[in-house]
Structure formats: C-alpha cells, structure tokens
Design an enzyme around this catalytic site. Structure first.
Site, short mmCIF file in Angstrom:
data_model
loop_
_atom_site.label_atom_id
_atom_site.label_comp_id
_atom_site.label_asym_id
_atom_site.label_seq_id
_atom_site.Cartn_x
_atom_site.Cartn_y
_atom_site.Cartn_z
N HIS A 1 40.92 32.97 41.27
CA HIS A 1 40.07 34.16 41.36
C HIS A 1 38.61 33.83 41.11
O HIS A 1 37.72 34.56 41.58
CB HIS A 1 40.57 35.25 40.41
N ARG B 1 45.87 31.19 37.96
CA ARG B 1 45.32 32.30 38.74
C ARG B 1 43.83 32.52 38.47
O ARG B 1 43.07 32.86 39.38
CB ARG B 1 46.12 33.57 38.43
N ASN C 1 41.55 42.22 39.72
CA ASN C 1 41.48 41.60 38.39
C ASN C 1 41.81 42.54 37.24
O ASN C 1 42.36 42.11 36.22
CB ASN C 1 40.07 41.04 38.15
N HIS D 1 52.62 30.94 43.37
CA HIS D 1 53.52 32.01 42.92
C HIS D 1 54.90 31.49 42.51
O HIS D 1 55.83 32.28 42.37
CB HIS D 1 53.63 33.09 44.01
C1 HEM Z 1 48.08 34.41 49.30
C2 HEM Z 1 47.42 35.42 48.78
C3 HEM Z 1 47.64 35.89 47.40
C4 HEM Z 1 47.87 37.17 47.03
C5 HEM Z 1 47.92 38.38 47.94
C6 HEM Z 1 48.06 37.17 45.60
C7 HEM Z 1 48.29 38.30 44.84
C8 HEM Z 1 48.75 38.29 43.54
C9 HEM Z 1 49.13 39.44 42.79
C10 HEM Z 1 49.03 40.88 43.29
C11 HEM Z 1 49.60 39.01 41.59
C12 HEM Z 1 50.22 39.86 40.46
C13 HEM Z 1 49.18 40.64 39.72
C14 HEM Z 1 49.79 41.61 38.73
O1 HEM Z 1 50.97 41.95 38.82
O2 HEM Z 1 49.04 42.03 37.84
C15 HEM Z 1 49.49 37.59 41.57
C16 HEM Z 1 49.89 36.79 40.52
C17 HEM Z 1 49.69 35.44 40.47
N1 HEM Z 1 49.02 34.70 41.43
FE1 HEM Z 1 48.50 35.28 43.28
N2 HEM Z 1 47.96 35.91 45.13
C18 HEM Z 1 47.68 35.08 46.19
C19 HEM Z 1 47.44 33.73 46.13
C20 HEM Z 1 47.49 32.99 44.97
C21 HEM Z 1 47.03 31.64 44.84
C22 HEM Z 1 46.35 30.84 45.96
C23 HEM Z 1 47.30 31.23 43.57
C24 HEM Z 1 47.03 29.91 42.90
C25 HEM Z 1 46.98 28.77 43.54
C26 HEM Z 1 47.92 32.34 42.90
C27 HEM Z 1 48.41 32.33 41.63
C28 HEM Z 1 49.01 33.39 41.00
C29 HEM Z 1 49.72 33.29 39.74
C30 HEM Z 1 49.99 32.02 38.98
C31 HEM Z 1 50.14 34.57 39.40
C32 HEM Z 1 50.89 35.02 38.12
C33 HEM Z 1 49.86 35.27 37.06
C34 HEM Z 1 50.41 35.69 35.70
O3 HEM Z 1 51.61 35.77 35.50
O4 HEM Z 1 49.55 35.99 34.84
N3 HEM Z 1 47.99 33.40 43.76
N4 HEM Z 1 48.95 37.17 42.76
#
Ligand code: HEM
Ligand SMILES: *[C@@H]1O[C@H](CO)[C@@H](O)[C@H](O)[C@H]1NC(C)=O
Length: 317
Positions: free
Chosen positions: A66, A62, A94, A193
């Site tokens: 970002h 992530r 973030n 995800h």
């Molecule tokens: C499509 C639009 C996307 C949205 C709206 C989005 C939004 C989010 C949100 C809100 C979270 C959780 C944050 C939290 O609970 O603190 C998250 C977690 C995550 N996102 Fe996304 N995301 C998107 C695309 C992506 C992309 C493109 C990737 C990587 C290629 C990605 C990788 C991740 C990962 C791996 C997590 C888990 C992080 C952890 O457990 O520390 N996301 N995302």
C-alpha cells in the site's frame, strides 16, 4: 586541442550522468557502513512481533504494497493526518484495515537509538515485508535500499490507485498495468494473499451471491459471516493463512478464493494457466514472488537529496 577539450567535456558529462544514475539507483549494501546493524534490528523486531501474533507478518507485507502503489515506496502511507495534511490512512482501502504501524514505530525507535537519522521509514517497510515472508515460511530475496521518506501523502491517490476487491480480471490487469506490472506479475503478487485475514464485509457478496465458489466452502464461511452484521469478522485468506506457501493458488483452482478479485485469477481468463502452474510448483511461485517484490519496491523511490529521513515515521521532520 579542440578534440581534447571536447572529449574532456564529454567525459565529465558522462561522469556526472553516471553519478546521477547511481543516486537514483537503490543498492542492497546502502547501510553497510552508515548503519551496519540496520537489517538485524529490523529482523529482530519483525520476528518478535510475528511470534507474538502470526497475522502481523501479513499486515507488514500489505503495508509495503500500500505504500508503493500510492506515489511510490516513500513511506507516505505512514504519515498521520494533520490540520494541513489529509493522509492515506483514512482512504477506503486503508481505513480500519491497514495495520502494523506500531511495529514500524518500534523498529524506527531502535534504529534512531543505534543510527540516528540514517535509515528511512520507506526502507524499513521494504525490509519488514521481506522478513515477514521469510518468518512465515517463504524464501528470501535481497532488498535494494536507499529510499528516502516523503514529506507529503495523498488521500486521493490512495483512494484511486489501490485495487478494489470487487474488480474483474480486466480491471485488475489495468490497475497493475498503470504501475508498470504485467498481468503475470499481478498474479504473482496476488500470491501475497497466502497469508493474513479478510473482513466479512469484503467477502459477503461473494459467499452469498457468486456461483464460481465451492458450495461447501461458501457454507462454512457463512457461519462467521452472516448476511447482515458481523462486518468486521475475519476469515483466513487461504486454507493455510499462517504460512507463506502456494496454498492460495491451490485454493483458487478449487474455487476457494476468498475475495471476488482473488477468484478472478482462476475464472476462465488468461491467467488460469499461471495459477495452475503455481498451484503445482511452489518453488516457481517463491522465486517469481521475490523478483516481483523487488520490482514493486523500486516504484518511484525518493533518492539522493529528495525527501528526508524521518525521525518519527508518523510525521515529517
Ligand atoms: C490484486 C489486487 C489486490 C486486491 C484487490 C487486494 C485487496 C485486499 C483486501 C480487500 C484485503 C483485506 C482487507 C480487510 O479485510 O480489511 C487484503 C488483505 C491483504 N492483502 Fe491484498 N489486495 C491485492 C493485492 C495484494 C498484494 C499485491 C499484496 C502483497 C504482495 C497483498 C497483501 C495482502 C495481505 C498480506 C493481506 C492480509 C493483511 C492482514 O491480515 O492484515 N495484497 N487485500
Ligand atoms: C445478492 O443479490 C440479491 C439480488 O441481486 C441482492 O438483493 C442481495 O443484496 C445480494 N446479497 C449480497 C450479500 O450481496
């Protein structure tokens, strides 16, 4: 004579033009003579960190996303706030959410001992993201290298360029379109995800108020995500969130997407068939994911003499 001098001129112009192109182009062997151990150092620290805490692999993936979506892959996301700089770490997408900074610091300090001022923080993020996916069960891709580090960061751009989990399909498409991605690449990248965790505050409306969710699934999530309180309680992003696989897409087909934005990809719109395909074909998802990650890693890198190689990823030199 006039012919010869003009062709010499155009040859040298062409040569300079090609040099310019070469410096703007990343290359996978960028450190092969300047720091031949760079890739193994990064892999070693990532593997240790992920073995210690599985979720760290998701957090590192992530971080690269970002970084790249906010003014390109330039490690701007890693800069701490100073009196002169309001950085990206405190922007809504973030704040109290992005993590993994200490792992990047550990990688950087080993690299500074081995090859001082050579390997950029932006490249560390790109390689750590790839190594995390591999460590968690995904297939590999070759990471183009040679990014340099920004001397500035943007709170405002981090606040507006990262997609919100409340977006509908059309807004998700335009957020990715703005960065040069097709709707199909957006679906592919959302497969990130398949690993990691999400906070209760982000899924509450979905599990209490949405109808395109499996009702048993919603009921089970409510146990750890009450209608009030428990905002930072975590739930896995898919049913096998410790493993990089295609379960994320299988879950979307079963209406078991965690966030509103996740389920938007399988809610009757134009992306449904691709989700179906990935849910049945993990090899295709893995291959496409590598291609899309390389494309994401190519977002406006600083190259040549632009930017700098930070000695500490948290601050400019
Ligand atoms: C499509 C639009 C996307 C949205 C709206 C989005 C939004 C989010 C949100 C809100 C979270 C959780 C944050 C939290 O609970 O603190 C998250 C977690 C995550 N996102 Fe996304 N995301 C998107 C695309 C992506 C992309 C493109 C990737 C990587 C290629 C990605 C990788 C991740 C990962 C791996 C997590 C888990 C992080 C952890 O457990 O520390 N996301 N995302
Ligand atoms: C669900 O919707 C109702 C009615 O609009 C609203 O009052 C309530 O706050 C919503 N609950 C959540 C958790 O979003």
């Amino acid at each position: 004579m006039a012919f010869f001098s003009s062709s010499i001129l155009s040859f040298s112009t062409l040569f300079l033009f090609m040099l310019g192109m070469a410096s703007a182009q990343l290359s996978s062997n960028f450190y092969s003579s300047s720091c031949p151990t760079a890739l193994s150092i990064i892999r070693g620290v990532v593997n240790t960190a992920v073995s210690k805490e599985n979720r760290m692999g998701a957090s590192l993936l992530r971080l690269h996303f970002h970084d790249c979506f906010v003014n390109g892959c330039d490690a701007s996301v890693l800069l701490d706030d100073t009196t002169n700089l309001k950085g990206e770490k405190t922007a809504v997408p973030n704040k109290k959410s992005l993590r993994g900074y200490e792992v990047i610091d550990a990688i950087k300090s080993q690299l500074e001992r081995q090859c001082p001022r050579v390997v950029s923080c932006a490249d560390i993020l790109a390689v750590a993201a790839r190594d995390s996916v591999v460590k968690l069960g995904g297939t590999t891709w070759t990471v183009p290298l040679g990014r340099r580090d920004a001397t500035t960061a943007s709170f405002n751009d981090a606040s507006k360029d990262l997609p919100s989990p409340n977006l509908d399909l059309s807004a998700l498409k335009s957020a990715f379109r703005k960065k040069g991605f097709t709707a199909s690449e957006m679906v592919t990248l959302s497969g990130g995800h398949t690993i990691g965790q999400v906070k209760c505050s982000i899924i509450r409306t979905r599990i209490y108020n949405e109808t395109n969710i499996d009702s048993n699934f919603a009921a089970s999530l409510k146990k750890n995500c009450p209608s009030t309180g428990g905002d930072s309680n975590l739930s896995p992003l898919d049913q096998t969130a410790r493993v990089f696989d295609n379960t994320y897409f299988k879950d979307l087909v079963k209406k078991k997407g965690l966030m509103h934005s996740d389920q938007q990809l399988f809610n009757g719109g134009s992306t449904v068939s691709q989700v179906n395909t990935y849910s049945q074909n993990s090899a295709k998802f893995f291959y496409d994911f590598g291609c899309a990650m390389i494309k994401m890693g190519n977002l406006s890198p600083l190259t040549g003499s632009k930017g700098e190689i930070r000695t500490n990823c948290r601050k400019t030199n």
